[in-house]
Design a protein around this motif. Structure first.
Motif, PDB file in Angstrom:
ATOM      1  N   MET A   1      51.210  59.549  41.752  1.00  0.00           N
ATOM      2  CA  MET A   1      51.262  58.623  42.879  1.00  0.00           C
ATOM      3  C   MET A   1      52.708  58.265  43.183  1.00  0.00           C
ATOM      4  O   MET A   1      53.492  57.958  42.283  1.00  0.00           O
ATOM      5  N   ASP A   2      53.090  58.339  44.458  1.00  0.00           N
ATOM      6  CA  ASP A   2      54.421  57.919  44.874  1.00  0.00           C
ATOM      7  C   ASP A   2      54.411  56.438  45.219  1.00  0.00           C
ATOM      8  O   ASP A   2      53.447  55.914  45.784  1.00  0.00           O
ATOM      9  N   LEU A   3      55.495  55.760  44.855  1.00  0.00           N
ATOM     10  CA  LEU A   3      55.608  54.341  45.197  1.00  0.00           C
ATOM     11  C   LEU A   3      55.765  54.172  46.706  1.00  0.00           C
ATOM     12  O   LEU A   3      56.499  54.913  47.353  1.00  0.00           O
ATOM     13  N   GLU A   4      55.086  53.169  47.250  1.00  0.00           N
ATOM     14  CA  GLU A   4      55.185  52.835  48.660  1.00  0.00           C
ATOM     15  C   GLU A   4      55.652  51.390  48.798  1.00  0.00           C
ATOM     16  O   GLU A   4      55.666  50.625  47.823  1.00  0.00           O
ATOM     17  N   LEU A   5      56.012  51.034  50.033  1.00  0.00           N
ATOM     18  CA  LEU A   5      56.491  49.684  50.285  1.00  0.00           C
ATOM     19  C   LEU A   5      55.454  48.637  49.891  1.00  0.00           C
ATOM     20  O   LEU A   5      55.792  47.582  49.344  1.00  0.00           O
ATOM     21  N   ARG A   6      54.185  48.927  50.137  1.00  0.00           N
ATOM     22  CA  ARG A   6      53.136  47.964  49.801  1.00  0.00           C
ATOM     23  C   ARG A   6      53.048  47.728  48.294  1.00  0.00           C
ATOM     24  O   ARG A   6      52.679  46.635  47.841  1.00  0.00           O
ATOM     25  N   HIS A   7      53.394  48.736  47.489  1.00  0.00           N
ATOM     26  CA  HIS A   7      53.386  48.559  46.041  1.00  0.00           C
ATOM     27  C   HIS A   7      54.490  47.598  45.620  1.00  0.00           C
ATOM     28  O   HIS A   7      54.294  46.759  44.725  1.00  0.00           O
ATOM     29  N   LEU A   8      55.653  47.713  46.261  1.00  0.00           N
ATOM     30  CA  LEU A   8      56.747  46.797  45.935  1.00  0.00           C
ATOM     31  C   LEU A   8      56.387  45.361  46.318  1.00  0.00           C
ATOM     32  O   LEU A   8      56.709  44.416  45.592  1.00  0.00           O
ATOM     33  N   LYS A   9      55.715  45.201  47.454  1.00  0.00           N
ATOM     34  CA  LYS A   9      55.284  43.868  47.869  1.00  0.00           C
ATOM     35  C   LYS A   9      54.262  43.297  46.893  1.00  0.00           C
ATOM     36  O   LYS A   9      54.250  42.088  46.623  1.00  0.00           O
ATOM     37  N   THR A  10      53.417  44.169  46.340  1.00  0.00           N
ATOM     38  CA  THR A  10      52.436  43.725  45.350  1.00  0.00           C
ATOM     39  C   THR A  10      53.123  43.216  44.098  1.00  0.00           C
ATOM     40  O   THR A  10      52.776  42.156  43.558  1.00  0.00           O
ATOM     41  N   ILE A  11      54.125  43.956  43.619  1.00  0.00           N
ATOM     42  CA  ILE A  11      54.864  43.538  42.422  1.00  0.00           C
ATOM     43  C   ILE A  11      55.521  42.181  42.655  1.00  0.00           C
ATOM     44  O   ILE A  11      55.445  41.278  41.814  1.00  0.00           O
TER      45      ILE A  11
ATOM     46  N   SER B   1      50.435  34.764  38.505  1.00  0.00           N
ATOM     47  CA  SER B   1      49.093  35.122  38.040  1.00  0.00           C
ATOM     48  C   SER B   1      48.500  36.138  38.996  1.00  0.00           C
ATOM     49  O   SER B   1      48.858  36.186  40.181  1.00  0.00           O
ATOM     50  N   LEU B   2      47.558  36.932  38.475  1.00  0.00           N
ATOM     51  CA  LEU B   2      46.890  37.899  39.344  1.00  0.00           C
ATOM     52  C   LEU B   2      45.977  37.193  40.340  1.00  0.00           C
ATOM     53  O   LEU B   2      45.825  37.631  41.476  1.00  0.00           O
ATOM     54  N   THR B   3      45.388  36.074  39.902  1.00  0.00           N
ATOM     55  CA  THR B   3      44.504  35.325  40.802  1.00  0.00           C
ATOM     56  C   THR B   3      45.272  34.797  42.003  1.00  0.00           C
ATOM     57  O   THR B   3      44.855  34.934  43.153  1.00  0.00           O
ATOM     58  N   GLY B   4      46.420  34.182  41.735  1.00  0.00           N
ATOM     59  CA  GLY B   4      47.229  33.641  42.819  1.00  0.00           C
ATOM     60  C   GLY B   4      47.758  34.725  43.743  1.00  0.00           C
ATOM     61  O   GLY B   4      47.795  34.557  44.960  1.00  0.00           O
ATOM     62  N   ALA B   5      48.170  35.856  43.146  1.00  0.00           N
ATOM     63  CA  ALA B   5      48.681  36.962  43.964  1.00  0.00           C
ATOM     64  C   ALA B   5      47.574  37.557  44.826  1.00  0.00           C
ATOM     65  O   ALA B   5      47.800  37.903  45.992  1.00  0.00           O
ATOM     66  N   ALA B   6      46.370  37.675  44.277  1.00  0.00           N
ATOM     67  CA  ALA B   6      45.250  38.214  45.049  1.00  0.00           C
ATOM     68  C   ALA B   6      44.947  37.322  46.250  1.00  0.00           C
ATOM     69  O   ALA B   6      44.692  37.803  47.352  1.00  0.00           O
TER      70      ALA B   6
ATOM     71  N   ALA C   1      40.531  44.548  42.505  1.00  0.00           N
ATOM     72  CA  ALA C   1      41.262  45.587  43.232  1.00  0.00           C
ATOM     73  C   ALA C   1      42.753  45.491  42.962  1.00  0.00           C
ATOM     74  O   ALA C   1      43.446  46.509  42.819  1.00  0.00           O
ATOM     75  N   LEU C   2      43.258  44.262  42.897  1.00  0.00           N
ATOM     76  CA  LEU C   2      44.682  44.072  42.616  1.00  0.00           C
ATOM     77  C   LEU C   2      45.019  44.532  41.198  1.00  0.00           C
ATOM     78  O   LEU C   2      46.054  45.175  40.968  1.00  0.00           O
ATOM     79  N   SER C   3      44.161  44.215  40.237  1.00  0.00           N
ATOM     80  CA  SER C   3      44.383  44.641  38.854  1.00  0.00           C
ATOM     81  C   SER C   3      44.412  46.161  38.755  1.00  0.00           C
ATOM     82  O   SER C   3      45.271  46.740  38.064  1.00  0.00           O
ATOM     83  N   ALA C   4      43.500  46.820  39.463  1.00  0.00           N
ATOM     84  CA  ALA C   4      43.469  48.284  39.431  1.00  0.00           C
ATOM     85  C   ALA C   4      44.724  48.866  40.074  1.00  0.00           C
ATOM     86  O   ALA C   4      45.294  49.841  39.576  1.00  0.00           O
ATOM     87  N   GLN C   5      45.176  48.261  41.151  1.00  0.00           N
ATOM     88  CA  GLN C   5      46.387  48.754  41.804  1.00  0.00           C
ATOM     89  C   GLN C   5      47.602  48.572  40.891  1.00  0.00           C
ATOM     90  O   GLN C   5      48.453  49.464  40.803  1.00  0.00           O
ATOM     91  N   LEU C   6      47.674  47.428  40.199  1.00  0.00           N
ATOM     92  CA  LEU C   6      48.801  47.196  39.290  1.00  0.00           C
ATOM     93  C   LEU C   6      48.825  48.237  38.179  1.00  0.00           C
ATOM     94  O   LEU C   6      49.905  48.734  37.803  1.00  0.00           O
ATOM     95  N   LYS C   7      47.660  48.576  37.650  1.00  0.00           N
ATOM     96  CA  LYS C   7      47.617  49.597  36.596  1.00  0.00           C
ATOM     97  C   LYS C   7      48.131  50.937  37.111  1.00  0.00           C
ATOM     98  O   LYS C   7      48.854  51.651  36.392  1.00  0.00           O
TER      99      LYS C   7
END
Length: 329
Positions: free
Chosen positions: A1-11, A19-24, A33-39
């Motif tokens: 998987m290549d990193l995309e801009l949306r991945h950087l925004k997620t980080i 917290s993952l709850t607050g970020a979601a 879904a957020l936890s799976a994307q982070l992995k």
């Protein structure tokens, strides 16, 4: 998987929320879904970015390194986007405009006038019941202009971060079915409607509180208030299930009439806002002029409002556009 801009925004969102709850919640996605994307992101980068605990998350050494780069890259990309839009504006005239507004005739009127003045310039729209959501979209750069309403003299959302211009101030009228006993009146005292059920569109401003206060001053508490979409409000009025609250500019509609409230217990301010540093700010004077013209046209189309204006020429905010502002230029 290549990193995309949306991945950087997620980080960044996870680090900012702690917290993952607050970020979601901030990203508007489900936590699984957020936890799976982070992995998936962590597998791409070769290690864990955050340490999880019951207290939330905190960056690992790898996470700190990545975050340091993310906080440089994201503003750089945003600046690139803004510079590209400014370049396009300088070479092509009127830019693409993105308008967001609450439901009502003003947004359509502005869109019509812009399309007529600049037929080759694309204009997109977004609607929401939430004035706060619309203001946040302007701050985040997702839309260029916000068309909202505010009750009385209340401040618009994000008043210290956005430029706001007043388009006009209207009295609030009531919608009555043609068969209602008071439908033929030129104006109605609010206390005469004490036994009625009411219909109104939802919102996150103070209008509901202002309406309740106006009813209290008139000596009653509303029996019930149906908060629903405009079409449903009209239907409830037409069948006699409720009386409705509307801006004086509400267009003529079969099966019902709009009637002024004596003494103007409620007023509605039409506002347009934008970010002073956004590329589209250069178009603000023209957009404001179109909004004021659209408001004036809507007032002229309402027979009941035109009669009210003729009878109240000195009433404050009687449909005119004003230059009041909130926020910095």
């Amino acid at each position: 998987m290549d990193l995309e801009l949306r991945h950087l925004k997620t980080i960044r969102a996870i680090a900012d929320a702690g917290s993952l709850t607050g970020a979601a919640t901030a990203l508007g996605v489900a936590q699984p879904a957020l936890s799976a994307q982070l992995k998936r992101i962590e597998r791409t980068l070769g290690g864990e970015l955050f340490q999880r605990s019951r207290q939330g998350v905190r960056p690992t050494a790898l996470g700190e390194m990545v975050l340091e780069r993310v906080r440089v890259l994201l503003p750089t990309v945003r600046e690139l986007q803004e510079e590209a839009v400014r370049f396009t504006q300088a070479t092509q005239g009127m830019p693409r405009l993105r308008l967001s507004g609450t439901h009502g005739p003003l947004l359509g009127g502005v869109l019509d006038r812009l399309a007529g003045s600049h037929p080759s310039a694309p204009v997109t729209t977004h609607t929401s019941w939430s004035e706060r959501e619309i203001a946040s979209m302007v701050i985040e750069g997702r839309v260029d202009f916000a068309l909202i309403g505010a009750c009385g003299q209340s401040l618009p959302p994000e008043a210290d971060r956005l430029v706001w211009r007043e388009i006009g101030i209207d009295p609030v009228f009531v919608m009555l079915g043609n068969g209602h006993p008071l439908a033929g009146r030129t104006e109605i005292d609010l206390h005469e409607l004490a036994g009625e059920s009411w219909a109104d569109v939802p919102g996150d401003g103070c209008f509901a509180d202002c309406f309740a206060a106006a009813c209290a001053r008139a000596g009653f508490t509303p029996a019930s208030v149906y908060e629903t979409d405009t079409a449903s409000c009209v239907h409830l009025v037409q069948v006699g299930r409720a009386v409705g609250l509307c801006r004086a500019t509400f267009p003529p509609t079969p099966g019902m009439v709009t009637v002024p409230l004596a003494g103007v217990p409620l007023k509605w301010r039409h506002l347009i806002g934008w970010h002073s540093e956004a590329p589209a700010a250069e178009a603000a004077p023209e957009v404001v002029a179109h909004a004021r013209a659209a408001h004036a046209e809507a007032a002229e189309r309402s027979v009941s409002y035109a009669k009210w204006l003729a009878a109240h020429p000195d009433e404050e905010g009687g449909g005119g556009g004003h230059n009041a502002r909130a926020g910095a230029d």
